[in-house]
Design a protein around this motif. Structure first.
Motif, PDB file in Angstrom:
ATOM      1  N   ASP A 133     -41.231  -7.348-110.097  1.00 49.58           N
ATOM      2  CA  ASP A 133     -41.603  -8.733-110.408  1.00 49.58           C
ATOM      3  C   ASP A 133     -42.003  -9.503-109.147  1.00 49.58           C
ATOM      4  N   ARG A 134     -41.276  -9.293-108.066  1.00 48.91           N
ATOM      5  CA  ARG A 134     -41.624  -9.962-106.809  1.00 48.91           C
ATOM      6  C   ARG A 134     -42.984  -9.477-106.301  1.00 48.91           C
ATOM      7  N   LEU A 135     -43.227  -8.169-106.431  1.00 48.53           N
ATOM      8  CA  LEU A 135     -44.510  -7.624-105.993  1.00 48.53           C
ATOM      9  C   LEU A 135     -45.655  -8.187-106.819  1.00 48.53           C
ATOM     10  N   HIS A 136     -45.435  -8.362-108.106  1.00 49.11           N
ATOM     11  CA  HIS A 136     -46.462  -8.983-108.947  1.00 49.11           C
ATOM     12  C   HIS A 136     -46.817 -10.365-108.418  1.00 49.11           C
ATOM     13  N   GLY A 137     -45.804 -11.125-108.031  1.00 47.71           N
ATOM     14  CA  GLY A 137     -46.052 -12.451-107.473  1.00 47.71           C
ATOM     15  C   GLY A 137     -46.876 -12.386-106.195  1.00 47.71           C
ATOM     16  N   LEU A 138     -46.544 -11.421-105.341  1.00 45.00           N
ATOM     17  CA  LEU A 138     -47.303 -11.283-104.093  1.00 45.00           C
ATOM     18  C   LEU A 138     -48.744 -10.851-104.356  1.00 45.00           C
ATOM     19  N   VAL A 139     -48.933  -9.910-105.279  1.00 44.26           N
ATOM     20  CA  VAL A 139     -50.294  -9.462-105.593  1.00 44.26           C
ATOM     21  C   VAL A 139     -51.101 -10.622-106.170  1.00 44.26           C
ATOM     22  N   GLY A 140     -50.463 -11.449-106.969  1.00 43.14           N
ATOM     23  CA  GLY A 140     -51.155 -12.628-107.495  1.00 43.14           C
ATOM     24  C   GLY A 140     -51.531 -13.611-106.399  1.00 43.14           C
ATOM     25  N   SER A 141     -50.669 -13.747-105.402  1.00 38.92           N
ATOM     26  CA  SER A 141     -50.938 -14.665-104.298  1.00 38.92           C
ATOM     27  C   SER A 141     -51.901 -14.086-103.275  1.00 38.92           C
ATOM     28  N   TYR A 142     -51.861 -12.765-103.105  1.00 37.07           N
ATOM     29  CA  TYR A 142     -52.703 -12.096-102.112  1.00 37.07           C
ATOM     30  C   TYR A 142     -53.462 -10.945-102.785  1.00 37.07           C
ATOM     31  N   MET A 187     -41.341 -19.283 -99.448  1.00 43.93           N
ATOM     32  CA  MET A 187     -40.901 -18.073 -98.791  1.00 43.93           C
ATOM     33  C   MET A 187     -42.144 -17.330 -98.292  1.00 43.93           C
ATOM     34  N   SER A 188     -42.088 -16.839 -97.073  1.00 43.84           N
ATOM     35  CA  SER A 188     -43.245 -16.166 -96.493  1.00 43.84           C
ATOM     36  C   SER A 188     -43.443 -14.781 -97.103  1.00 43.84           C
ATOM     37  N   LYS A 189     -44.637 -14.273 -96.911  1.00 45.31           N
ATOM     38  CA  LYS A 189     -44.984 -12.945 -97.416  1.00 45.31           C
ATOM     39  C   LYS A 189     -44.063 -11.881 -96.804  1.00 45.31           C
ATOM     40  N   GLU A 190     -43.814 -11.984 -95.508  1.00 40.20           N
ATOM     41  CA  GLU A 190     -42.979 -11.001 -94.819  1.00 40.20           C
ATOM     42  C   GLU A 190     -41.533 -11.056 -95.319  1.00 40.20           C
ATOM     43  N   THR A 191     -41.024 -12.249 -95.540  1.00 41.86           N
ATOM     44  CA  THR A 191     -39.667 -12.405 -96.064  1.00 41.86           C
ATOM     45  C   THR A 191     -39.559 -11.805 -97.458  1.00 41.86           C
ATOM     46  N   THR A 192     -40.557 -12.075 -98.278  1.00 42.36           N
ATOM     47  CA  THR A 192     -40.561 -11.535 -99.638  1.00 42.36           C
ATOM     48  C   THR A 192     -40.638 -10.017 -99.612  1.00 42.36           C
ATOM     49  N   LEU A 193     -41.474  -9.463 -98.727  1.00 36.23           N
ATOM     50  CA  LEU A 193     -41.562  -7.997 -98.610  1.00 36.23           C
ATOM     51  C   LEU A 193     -40.233  -7.396 -98.167  1.00 36.23           C
ATOM     52  N   ALA A 194     -39.539  -8.064 -97.262  1.00 39.65           N
ATOM     53  CA  ALA A 194     -38.221  -7.582 -96.818  1.00 39.65           C
ATOM     54  C   ALA A 194     -37.237  -7.587 -97.985  1.00 39.65           C
ATOM     55  N   ARG A 195     -37.281  -8.626 -98.804  1.00 40.06           N
ATOM     56  CA  ARG A 195     -36.403  -8.688 -99.983  1.00 40.06           C
ATOM     57  C   ARG A 195     -36.755  -7.589-100.976  1.00 40.06           C
ATOM     58  N   ILE A 196     -38.044  -7.338-101.126  1.00 43.98           N
ATOM     59  CA  ILE A 196     -38.485  -6.274-102.037  1.00 43.98           C
ATOM     60  C   ILE A 196     -37.956  -4.925-101.564  1.00 43.98           C
ATOM     61  N   ASP A 197     -38.095  -4.653-100.270  1.00 38.86           N
ATOM     62  CA  ASP A 197     -37.592  -3.387 -99.729  1.00 38.86           C
ATOM     63  C   ASP A 197     -36.091  -3.255 -99.941  1.00 38.86           C
ATOM     64  N   GLU A 198     -35.363  -4.342 -99.748  1.00 40.14           N
ATOM     65  CA  GLU A 198     -33.910  -4.315 -99.966  1.00 40.14           C
ATOM     66  C   GLU A 198     -33.587  -4.066-101.448  1.00 40.14           C
ATOM     67  N   GLU A 199     -34.323  -4.704-102.340  1.00 42.70           N
ATOM     68  CA  GLU A 199     -34.089  -4.496-103.776  1.00 42.70           C
ATOM     69  C   GLU A 199     -34.397  -3.063-104.175  1.00 42.70           C
ATOM     70  N   ILE A 200     -35.412  -2.480-103.589  1.00 46.19           N
ATOM     71  CA  ILE A 200     -35.730  -1.072-103.888  1.00 46.19           C
ATOM     72  C   ILE A 200     -34.591  -0.178-103.404  1.00 46.19           C
ATOM     73  N   ARG A 201     -34.073  -0.459-102.200  1.00 49.45           N
ATOM     74  CA  ARG A 201     -32.936   0.338-101.686  1.00 49.45           C
ATOM     75  C   ARG A 201     -31.716   0.204-102.588  1.00 49.45           C
ATOM     76  N   GLN A 202     -31.538  -0.976-103.179  1.00 42.60           N
ATOM     77  CA  GLN A 202     -30.396  -1.216-104.063  1.00 42.60           C
ATOM     78  C   GLN A 202     -30.629  -0.685-105.477  1.00 42.60           C
ATOM     79  N   GLY A 203     -31.825  -0.175-105.734  1.00 42.35           N
ATOM     80  CA  GLY A 203     -32.142   0.339-107.056  1.00 42.35           C
ATOM     81  C   GLY A 203     -32.525  -0.728-108.059  1.00 42.35           C
TER      82      GLY A 203
END
Length: 166
Positions: A24-33, A1-17
């Motif tokens: 957890d997804r952000l931790h994965g991205l920070v580890g990768s980037y 999954m691309s960084k942009e796709t993951t960020l979009a999912r993160i934003d959606e999860e934040i909107r959903q509370g």
């Protein structure tokens, strides 16, 4: 999954509370980037909203403009590290990040911790905690070859045993 796709999912999860999943997804991205300070800022913001100022400070520490709660978060982060520069440098997870990828102000923060390390321990900080890209060694390659040999020999032995059972 691309960084942009993951960020979009993160934003959606934040909107959903669903902040824990987003964290957890952000931790994965920070580890990768690890050099992407925008990801660290976003993770720090999320930790702040979850009520974890020490974790927010940990991720905001490398961000040039972390926000209005930065000083409180930095203080909580340093307190959680017992003001020990060894712990601070380890928790910043700088391994594999080039020093040049940071703005001067951020480099100064890290250099201040390195100076505190030198004063506290009388030695240079360990290379595995700061600005050191991970390097593959001959030993790790030899270990991989040895493990591959064991797997191959085990497979040959398994086939031999099956032949005997016929």
């Amino acid at each position: 999954m691309s960084k942009e796709t993951t960020l979009a999912r993160i934003d959606e999860e934040i909107r959903q509370g669903r902040l824990g999943v987003a964290r957890d997804r952000l931790h994965g991205l920070v580890g990768s980037y690890p050099e992407d300070l925008a990801l660290r800022k976003k993770l720090g913001d999320l930790y702040w909203s979850l009520g974890y100022p020490a974790s927010a400070g940990q991720y905001w520490f490398l961000v040039p403009e972390p926000g209005e709660h930065a000083e409180e978060a930095f203080a909580a982060f340093l307190h959680s590290c017992q003001h020990d520069p060894r712990i601070v440098l380890k928790r910043l997870r700088l391994r594999g990040v080039a020093a040049s990828s940071f703005e001067p102000m951020v480099r100064e923060r890290v250099e201040a911790q390195k100076d505190r390390f030198r004063k506290t321990y009388g030695t240079e900080p360990p290379s595995d905690s700061i600005y050191q890209p991970r390097q593959r060694t001959v030993e790790s390659g030899a270990c991989c070859l040895f493990l591959a040999l064991i797997v191959i020999l085990a497979g040959i032995g398994f086939v031999q045993v099956l032949g005997w059972l016929r």
